[in-house]
Design a protein around this motif. Structure first.
Motif, PDB file in Angstrom:
ATOM      1  N   GLY A 260     -21.209 -33.009 -12.674  1.00 37.85           N
ATOM      2  CA  GLY A 260     -19.944 -33.110 -11.932  1.00 37.85           C
ATOM      3  C   GLY A 260     -18.793 -32.404 -12.610  1.00 37.85           C
ATOM      4  N   VAL A 261     -18.551 -32.770 -13.886  1.00 33.96           N
ATOM      5  CA  VAL A 261     -17.442 -32.157 -14.626  1.00 33.96           C
ATOM      6  C   VAL A 261     -17.717 -30.678 -14.870  1.00 33.96           C
ATOM      7  CG1 VAL A 261     -16.141 -32.198 -16.795  1.00 33.96           C
ATOM      8  CG2 VAL A 261     -16.799 -34.339 -15.697  1.00 33.96           C
ATOM      9  N   GLY A 262     -18.978 -30.354 -15.178  1.00 32.81           N
ATOM     10  CA  GLY A 262     -19.336 -28.956 -15.435  1.00 32.81           C
ATOM     11  C   GLY A 262     -19.129 -28.067 -14.230  1.00 32.81           C
ATOM     12  N   SER A 263     -19.429 -28.601 -13.032  1.00 33.02           N
ATOM     13  CA  SER A 263     -19.256 -27.806 -11.811  1.00 33.02           C
ATOM     14  C   SER A 263     -17.794 -27.455 -11.571  1.00 33.02           C
ATOM     15  CB  SER A 263     -19.812 -28.565 -10.597  1.00 33.02           C
ATOM     16  OG  SER A 263     -19.109 -29.776 -10.395  1.00 33.02           O
ATOM     17  N   VAL A 264     -16.887 -28.293 -12.107  1.00 34.60           N
ATOM     18  CA  VAL A 264     -15.452 -28.005 -11.982  1.00 34.60           C
ATOM     19  C   VAL A 264     -14.972 -27.127 -13.135  1.00 34.60           C
ATOM     20  CG1 VAL A 264     -13.144 -29.029 -11.959  1.00 34.60           C
ATOM     21  CG2 VAL A 264     -14.985 -30.114 -10.680  1.00 34.60           C
ATOM     22  N   LEU A 265     -15.413 -27.437 -14.364  1.00 30.39           N
ATOM     23  CA  LEU A 265     -14.979 -26.653 -15.533  1.00 30.39           C
ATOM     24  C   LEU A 265     -15.441 -25.197 -15.459  1.00 30.39           C
ATOM     25  CD1 LEU A 265     -15.467 -29.082 -18.563  1.00 30.39           C
ATOM     26  CD2 LEU A 265     -13.327 -28.372 -17.493  1.00 30.39           C
ATOM     27  N   SER A 266     -16.521 -24.936 -14.723  1.00 37.35           N
ATOM     28  CA  SER A 266     -16.996 -23.551 -14.607  1.00 37.35           C
ATOM     29  C   SER A 266     -15.982 -22.665 -13.887  1.00 37.35           C
ATOM     30  CB  SER A 266     -18.345 -23.506 -13.878  1.00 37.35           C
ATOM     31  OG  SER A 266     -18.229 -23.999 -12.566  1.00 37.35           O
ATOM     32  N   PHE A 267     -14.994 -23.301 -13.216  1.00 36.80           N
ATOM     33  CA  PHE A 267     -13.969 -22.530 -12.500  1.00 36.80           C
ATOM     34  C   PHE A 267     -12.687 -22.354 -13.324  1.00 36.80           C
ATOM     35  CE2 PHE A 267     -16.646 -24.248  -9.133  1.00 36.80           C
ATOM     36  CZ  PHE A 267     -16.929 -23.105  -8.407  1.00 36.80           C
ATOM     37  N   VAL A 268     -12.704 -22.806 -14.584  1.00 30.57           N
ATOM     38  CA  VAL A 268     -11.519 -22.645 -15.446  1.00 30.57           C
ATOM     39  C   VAL A 268     -11.086 -21.179 -15.561  1.00 30.57           C
ATOM     40  CG1 VAL A 268     -10.718 -22.817 -17.849  1.00 30.57           C
ATOM     41  CG2 VAL A 268     -11.754 -24.788 -16.728  1.00 30.57           C
ATOM     42  N   PRO A 269     -12.012 -20.190 -15.704  1.00 32.17           N
ATOM     43  CA  PRO A 269     -11.560 -18.794 -15.758  1.00 32.17           C
ATOM     44  C   PRO A 269     -10.767 -18.373 -14.521  1.00 32.17           C
ATOM     45  CG  PRO A 269     -13.842 -18.943 -16.488  1.00 32.17           C
ATOM     46  CD  PRO A 269     -13.477 -20.290 -15.947  1.00 32.17           C
ATOM     47  N   ASN A 270     -11.213 -18.797 -13.325  1.00 29.01           N
ATOM     48  CA  ASN A 270     -10.475 -18.471 -12.098  1.00 29.01           C
ATOM     49  C   ASN A 270      -9.071 -19.065 -12.134  1.00 29.01           C
ATOM     50  OD1 ASN A 270     -13.545 -19.053 -11.295  1.00 29.01           O
ATOM     51  ND2 ASN A 270     -12.804 -17.356 -10.062  1.00 29.01           N
ATOM     52  N   ILE A 271      -8.991 -20.327 -12.531  1.00 30.69           N
ATOM     53  CA  ILE A 271      -7.703 -21.026 -12.594  1.00 30.69           C
ATOM     54  C   ILE A 271      -6.784 -20.351 -13.615  1.00 30.69           C
ATOM     55  CG2 ILE A 271      -6.588 -23.237 -13.094  1.00 30.69           C
ATOM     56  CD1 ILE A 271      -8.312 -23.264 -10.561  1.00 30.69           C
ATOM     57  N   ALA A 272      -7.326 -20.039 -14.780  1.00 32.91           N
ATOM     58  CA  ALA A 272      -6.520 -19.431 -15.844  1.00 32.91           C
ATOM     59  C   ALA A 272      -5.971 -18.071 -15.416  1.00 32.91           C
ATOM     60  CB  ALA A 272      -7.359 -19.282 -17.120  1.00 32.91           C
ATOM     61  N   PHE A 273      -6.790 -17.253 -14.754  1.00 36.05           N
ATOM     62  CA  PHE A 273      -6.332 -15.945 -14.292  1.00 36.05           C
ATOM     63  C   PHE A 273      -5.268 -16.077 -13.201  1.00 36.05           C
ATOM     64  CE2 PHE A 273     -10.417 -13.998 -15.978  1.00 36.05           C
ATOM     65  CZ  PHE A 273      -9.768 -13.278 -16.970  1.00 36.05           C
ATOM     66  N   LEU A 274      -5.417 -17.090 -12.338  1.00 39.12           N
ATOM     67  CA  LEU A 274      -4.407 -17.335 -11.297  1.00 39.12           C
ATOM     68  C   LEU A 274      -3.062 -17.661 -11.942  1.00 39.12           C
ATOM     69  CD1 LEU A 274      -3.689 -17.906  -8.226  1.00 39.12           C
ATOM     70  CD2 LEU A 274      -4.229 -20.288  -8.737  1.00 39.12           C
ATOM     71  N   PHE A 275      -3.079 -18.574 -12.920  1.00 44.98           N
ATOM     72  CA  PHE A 275      -1.844 -18.969 -13.587  1.00 44.98           C
ATOM     73  C   PHE A 275      -1.260 -17.823 -14.417  1.00 44.98           C
ATOM     74  CE2 PHE A 275      -3.288 -23.637 -13.464  1.00 44.98           C
ATOM     75  CZ  PHE A 275      -2.574 -23.850 -12.299  1.00 44.98           C
ATOM     76  N   LEU A 276      -2.127 -17.018 -15.010  1.00 46.33           N
ATOM     77  CA  LEU A 276      -1.665 -15.863 -15.788  1.00 46.33           C
ATOM     78  C   LEU A 276      -0.884 -14.905 -14.896  1.00 46.33           C
ATOM     79  CD1 LEU A 276      -1.680 -14.090 -18.371  1.00 46.33           C
ATOM     80  CD2 LEU A 276      -3.862 -13.142 -17.569  1.00 46.33           C
ATOM     81  N   PHE A 277      -1.419 -14.616 -13.722  1.00 42.82           N
ATOM     82  CA  PHE A 277      -0.770 -13.682 -12.803  1.00 42.82           C
ATOM     83  C   PHE A 277       0.563 -14.247 -12.309  1.00 42.82           C
ATOM     84  CE2 PHE A 277      -0.148 -10.745  -9.392  1.00 42.82           C
ATOM     85  CZ  PHE A 277      -0.940  -9.639  -9.671  1.00 42.82           C
TER      86      PHE A 277
END
Length: 563
Positions: A260-277
């Motif tokens: 469960g947690v892993g399926s969400v944490l695997s999207f951290v790169p997407n989230i980080a790039f969104l916030f970076l932009f």
């Protein structure tokens, strides 16, 4: 600590307290209160950061809180934090603060940025005019902090009072600013003028803004995808390995927590790039121009430019975005903005989009994901128009200041990106972890298979409501769990180990994505709406958003079948 919005009060609070401060609300109201303690010269000093305000002339909630605090609590000292880049505008509040008769120190913050722009301020002359100490600082770089601490120990001085009507105060601020500014800020450079000619153009501005948004989603989806896939494979392997051991504990740890947690944490790169932009757009000075640009457009829907800031913040998280509506002076515009904010696609929904777009629309994932954001904005604006024409009638106006263009400071860029990403990771380690265990339990008991579990009973009981869309009970259960936090939709699909490709078609997947975009806000968002505008409006937001989501998903399903 008193000052205009965005003058660096939080950075200064960090510098003076070593980051040791707490965040809560002022008693009886929902306005955020930052309070910290710092030891200066052996003495413990308590700092209270009052909400950012421009003046005491209007009736916004932030201004009322600041005024009441200064009148009733009678602090020992006011640190008036001033943006050295725009002395005249900031002095307008400074002169009003002199009327309280409280000892004061004027802090000329961002002095390094001002000097880069050719602004030289005579701090000694300003001190003579106001009758208080004036200290030049750069909170981010630690410049002038020790001198400020020494002045704090001395206790400041009671300022000379500047009284008069609005016009008198404005004239006085202009006069003081001219007198103490040794080198006037130079005219806009040719490059800045060229940028504004293009970015603020009434014909080109909006398409350019949309193109930046498009680049953001391509960047977020494409660049992060390899990392996303790697993390997904890693967590899947870990979950399978742990669950292979005998016993309920290893089953819970593998199939529940890690899956469960892993399926969400695997999207951290997407989230980080969104916030970076988004952080790059904010720190460069472009985002305020985008806000100004769309003000005329927003007014057609009964809102104003100030409402755009909370709406754009909604792309990150709806909770702080709703809290940001406090800065909107018009009560009806504030309520309308809070009610439509959940339609703005927060970062918690991004894992859902990436999952479904990757499976069903692999060649046009960026287009599908951006369409979710655009549809969310469109639904929000239409909803605002309906609300402002019916329940929340009225007119609204808006004024804002445009900052200079700046190359984003790498340290600030990192801090802003990391602080937002950290919030997402913390949710994965708390709320999503707890929900993953709950989902594991209801999918494991009382029978030996998912088909005989509590989850199946719950999903099958509610599934008939969604039968027109053709969604299975597993997908319905994921929607129910998403009420706690939208990321849990993906976590639930991970715990259930659903092969979504086998149970739905692309048009059903698109309708499902639309529903997750629009349906009931998460628990934290509902709590924020209740705190800001009342329980009645929070209940309305739940019913209204669910109704809109159901109708839109039903239409999308019908159109998909027809096509």
């Amino acid at each position: 600590m008193v000052g205009n919005p965005n003058v660096g009060k939080t950075s200064l609070l960090n510098a003076l307290t070593g980051g040791d401060f707490s965040v809560g609300n002022f008693p009886g109201v929902t306005v955020e209160k930052k309070e910290g303690k710092g030891v200066i010269g052996g003495k413990t000093v308590t700092f209270v950061d009052l909400p950012g305000i421009y003046s005491f002339q209007t009736e916004s909630l932030d201004e009322k809180v600041a005024r009441d605090y200064l009148k009733n609590e009678k602090p020992d000292l006011i640190l008036n934090v001033v943006n050295a880049l725009n002395l005249e505008r900031n002095l307008y509040l400074t002169l009003q603060l002199t009327e309280f008769g409280i000892p004061m120190i004027v802090v000329l913050n961002m002095i390094d940025e001002a000097e880069k722009e050719g602004i030289r301020i005579d701090a000694e002359r300003l001190s003579e005019i106001l009758g208080v100490p004036v200290v030049k600082t750069s909170a981010v770089r630690g410049v002038g902090i020790e001198e400020l601490k020494r002045e704090i120990l001395k206790g400041g001085r009671v300022p000379r009072a500047f009284r008069g009507n609005l016009e008198d105060i404005i004239r006085t601020t202009e006069k003081i600013a001219r007198e103490v500014t040794v080198a006037e800020k130079p005219e806009k450079s040719e490059i800045e003028e060229a940028f504004d000619e293009v970015f603020m153009d009434k014909h080109l501005g909006i398409p350019i803004f949309l193109s930046f948004m498009w680049m953001m989603f391509v960047f977020t989806y494409s660049v992060a995808q390899p990392l996303n896939d790697l993390l997904s494979i890693t967590f899947d392997a870990m979950a399978s390995y742990i669950a292979s051991f005998d016993g309920w504990f290893f089953s819970m740890l593998g199939n529940g927590v890690v899956a469960g947690v892993g399926s969400v944490l695997s999207f951290v790169p997407n989230i980080a790039f969104l916030f970076l932009f988004l952080s790059m757009l904010e720190l460069s000075g472009y985002m305020p121009r985008a806000v100004f640009l769309v003000d005329g457009f927003m007014s057609r829907f009964g809102l104003n430019g100030r409402a755009v800031i909370p709406l754009i913040m909604g792309f990150g998280c709806n909770v702080p975005a709703i809290l940001a509506t406090r800065s909107i002076e018009d009560r009806k515009v504030r309520i309308a903005t809070a009610l439509i904010n959940p339609f703005m696609s927060c970062s918690a929904r991004l894992p859902i989009y990436v999952l479904f777009a990757g499976v069903f629309f692999p060649k046009m994932g960026s287009v599908v994901i951006m369409s979710m954001y655009l549809i969310g904005v469109l639904i929000a604006l239409i909803s605002a128009l309906i609300l402002r024409k019916t329940l929340l009638k009225g007119e609204s106006e808006f004024i804002m200041e445009l900052p200079p263009y700046m190359l984003p400071n790498l340290k600030e860029l990192w801090i802003m990106t990391w602080s937002r990403t950290k919030h997402f990771i913390q949710k994965a380690g708390t709320v999503i972890l707890a929900m993953s265990v709950v989902v594991w339990y209801i999918t494991t008991y009382p029978g030996g298979s998912i088909e005989e579990s509590y989850a199946a009973m719950l999903g099958k009981a509610i599934q008939p409501i969604f039968s027109p869309m053709g969604w299975s009970w597993e997908l319905v259960l994921a929607l129910i769990s998403g009420f706690v936090a939208k990321e849990v939709v993906v976590a639930t699909i991970g715990v259930l180990n659903i092969d979504i490709r086998s149970i739905m078609t692309p048009h059903q997947a698109f309708a499902y994505m639309l529903f997750t975009l629009l349906y009931m806000p998460c628990v934290a968002t509902i709590a924020a709406i209740r705190a800001e505008i009342g329980a009645k409006w929070a209940a309305f937001a739940v019913i209204f958003s669910f109704s809109v989501a159901y109708v839109i998903a039903l239409i999308a399903t019908g159109v998909g079948l027809w096509l």
